[in-house]
Design a protein around this motif. Structure first.
Motif, PDB file in Angstrom:
ATOM      1  N   ILE A   6      41.245  40.926  46.768  1.00 22.56           N
ATOM      2  CA  ILE A   6      41.055  39.710  45.973  1.00 22.56           C
ATOM      3  C   ILE A   6      39.604  39.729  45.510  1.00 22.56           C
ATOM      4  O   ILE A   6      38.680  39.776  46.323  1.00 22.56           O
ATOM      5  CB  ILE A   6      41.335  38.441  46.797  1.00 22.56           C
ATOM      6  CG1 ILE A   6      42.756  38.461  47.341  1.00 22.56           C
ATOM      7  CG2 ILE A   6      41.073  37.191  45.950  1.00 22.56           C
ATOM      8  CD1 ILE A   6      43.036  37.387  48.381  1.00 22.56           C
ATOM      9  N   ASP A   7      39.411  39.716  44.205  1.00 26.42           N
ATOM     10  CA  ASP A   7      38.074  39.796  43.617  1.00 26.42           C
ATOM     11  C   ASP A   7      38.032  38.870  42.413  1.00 26.42           C
ATOM     12  O   ASP A   7      38.703  39.111  41.416  1.00 26.42           O
ATOM     13  CB  ASP A   7      37.783  41.247  43.210  1.00 26.42           C
ATOM     14  CG  ASP A   7      36.375  41.451  42.685  1.00 26.42           C
ATOM     15  OD1 ASP A   7      35.551  40.523  42.759  1.00 26.42           O
ATOM     16  OD2 ASP A   7      36.105  42.554  42.181  1.00 26.42           O
ATOM     17  N   GLN A   8      37.270  37.798  42.509  1.00 23.16           N
ATOM     18  CA  GLN A   8      37.135  36.793  41.465  1.00 23.16           C
ATOM     19  C   GLN A   8      38.487  36.250  41.012  1.00 23.16           C
ATOM     20  O   GLN A   8      38.745  36.079  39.830  1.00 23.16           O
ATOM     21  CB  GLN A   8      36.333  37.340  40.294  1.00 23.16           C
ATOM     22  CG  GLN A   8      34.925  37.666  40.730  1.00 23.16           C
ATOM     23  CD  GLN A   8      33.920  37.559  39.626  1.00 23.16           C
ATOM     24  OE1 GLN A   8      34.132  36.858  38.642  1.00 23.16           O
ATOM     25  NE2 GLN A   8      32.799  38.218  39.799  1.00 23.16           N
ATOM     26  N   GLU A  10      41.350  37.623  40.997  1.00 19.34           N
ATOM     27  CA  GLU A  10      42.321  38.654  40.645  1.00 19.34           C
ATOM     28  C   GLU A  10      42.739  39.409  41.900  1.00 19.34           C
ATOM     29  O   GLU A  10      41.957  39.538  42.841  1.00 19.34           O
ATOM     30  CB  GLU A  10      41.735  39.618  39.621  1.00 19.34           C
ATOM     31  CG  GLU A  10      41.500  38.989  38.271  1.00 19.34           C
ATOM     32  CD  GLU A  10      42.785  38.440  37.650  1.00 19.34           C
ATOM     33  OE1 GLU A  10      43.819  39.145  37.687  1.00 19.34           O
ATOM     34  OE2 GLU A  10      42.756  37.310  37.143  1.00 19.34           O
ATOM     35  N   CYS A  12      44.506  43.091  43.224  1.00 21.86           N
ATOM     36  CA  CYS A  12      44.960  44.437  42.865  1.00 21.86           C
ATOM     37  C   CYS A  12      45.187  45.237  44.146  1.00 21.86           C
ATOM     38  O   CYS A  12      44.650  44.907  45.199  1.00 21.86           O
ATOM     39  CB  CYS A  12      43.960  45.143  41.957  1.00 21.86           C
ATOM     40  SG  CYS A  12      42.367  45.482  42.720  1.00 21.86           S
ATOM     41  N   HIS A  64      37.061  31.317  46.688  1.00 21.30           N
ATOM     42  CA  HIS A  64      38.507  31.249  46.520  1.00 21.30           C
ATOM     43  C   HIS A  64      39.108  30.176  47.419  1.00 21.30           C
ATOM     44  O   HIS A  64      38.740  30.070  48.580  1.00 21.30           O
ATOM     45  CB  HIS A  64      39.162  32.583  46.896  1.00 21.30           C
ATOM     46  CG  HIS A  64      38.612  33.743  46.145  1.00 21.30           C
ATOM     47  ND1 HIS A  64      37.616  34.549  46.653  1.00 21.30           N
ATOM     48  CD2 HIS A  64      38.891  34.215  44.920  1.00 21.30           C
ATOM     49  CE1 HIS A  64      37.332  35.477  45.766  1.00 21.30           C
ATOM     50  NE2 HIS A  64      38.081  35.301  44.709  1.00 21.30           N
ATOM     51  N   ARG A  99      48.761  36.899  44.678  1.00 25.40           N
ATOM     52  CA  ARG A  99      48.069  36.198  43.588  1.00 25.40           C
ATOM     53  C   ARG A  99      48.491  34.732  43.540  1.00 25.40           C
ATOM     54  O   ARG A  99      47.671  33.855  43.258  1.00 25.40           O
ATOM     55  CB  ARG A  99      48.354  36.889  42.265  1.00 25.40           C
ATOM     56  CG  ARG A  99      47.520  36.332  41.118  1.00 25.40           C
ATOM     57  CD  ARG A  99      47.750  37.059  39.799  1.00 25.40           C
ATOM     58  NE  ARG A  99      47.250  38.421  39.902  1.00 25.40           N
ATOM     59  CZ  ARG A  99      47.947  39.500  39.585  1.00 25.40           C
ATOM     60  NH1 ARG A  99      49.188  39.388  39.148  1.00 25.40           N
ATOM     61  NH2 ARG A  99      47.429  40.695  39.697  1.00 25.40           N
ATOM     62  N   HIS A 104      40.883  30.915  42.175  1.00 23.87           N
ATOM     63  CA  HIS A 104      39.442  31.167  42.025  1.00 23.87           C
ATOM     64  C   HIS A 104      38.762  29.849  41.674  1.00 23.87           C
ATOM     65  O   HIS A 104      39.147  29.191  40.708  1.00 23.87           O
ATOM     66  CB  HIS A 104      39.230  32.204  40.923  1.00 23.87           C
ATOM     67  CG  HIS A 104      37.810  32.565  40.693  1.00 23.87           C
ATOM     68  ND1 HIS A 104      37.075  33.284  41.606  1.00 23.87           N
ATOM     69  CD2 HIS A 104      36.980  32.308  39.677  1.00 23.87           C
ATOM     70  CE1 HIS A 104      35.861  33.466  41.153  1.00 23.87           C
ATOM     71  NE2 HIS A 104      35.775  32.880  39.979  1.00 23.87           N
TER      72      HIS A 104
END
Length: 106
Positions: A6-8, A10, A12, A64, A99, A104
């Motif tokens: 989890i990054d900003q 988003e 993946c 987050h 997600r 965020h």
């Protein structure tokens, strides 16, 4: 080993080496951007979320709100699976499912 990042806001899929040991731990440090990690909750019964244990390396834009933790989490978060004995396993959770649990906020 498959993990989720989890990054900003988003999410993946990423690959970490192995399932346990110093090589995987170093890869988690790099993915999160820190020198020490801590458990920051359980998105579901088979997955664990890892984050910066002190949050000092996190950018202020990395905040987050997540469904599995009462307080906002700061910094990047890595999610892995775990087995009945507590050993780290590959994440099997779908990217879209994780997600949907993350918002965020900063």
């Amino acid at each position: 080993m498959r993990a989720l990042l989890i990054d900003q806001g988003e999410v993946c899929a990423i690959e970490l080496p192995g399932t346990d040991g110093p090589e995987m731990l170093e890869a988690m440090y790099r993915a999160i951007g820190c020198n020490g990690i801590a458990v920051v909750g359980y998105p579901d019964p088979g997955h664990v979320a890892w984050g910066d244990e002190v949050g000092v390396h996190a950018r202020p834009t990395q905040v987050h709100a997540v469904r599995w933790y009462a307080e906002p989490l700061v910094g990047r978060i890595v999610v892995t699976g775990f087995d009945a004995e507590g050993s780290t396993q590959a994440a099997t959770m779908d990217v879209a499912a994780l997600r949907s649990m993350v918002r965020h906020i900063g």
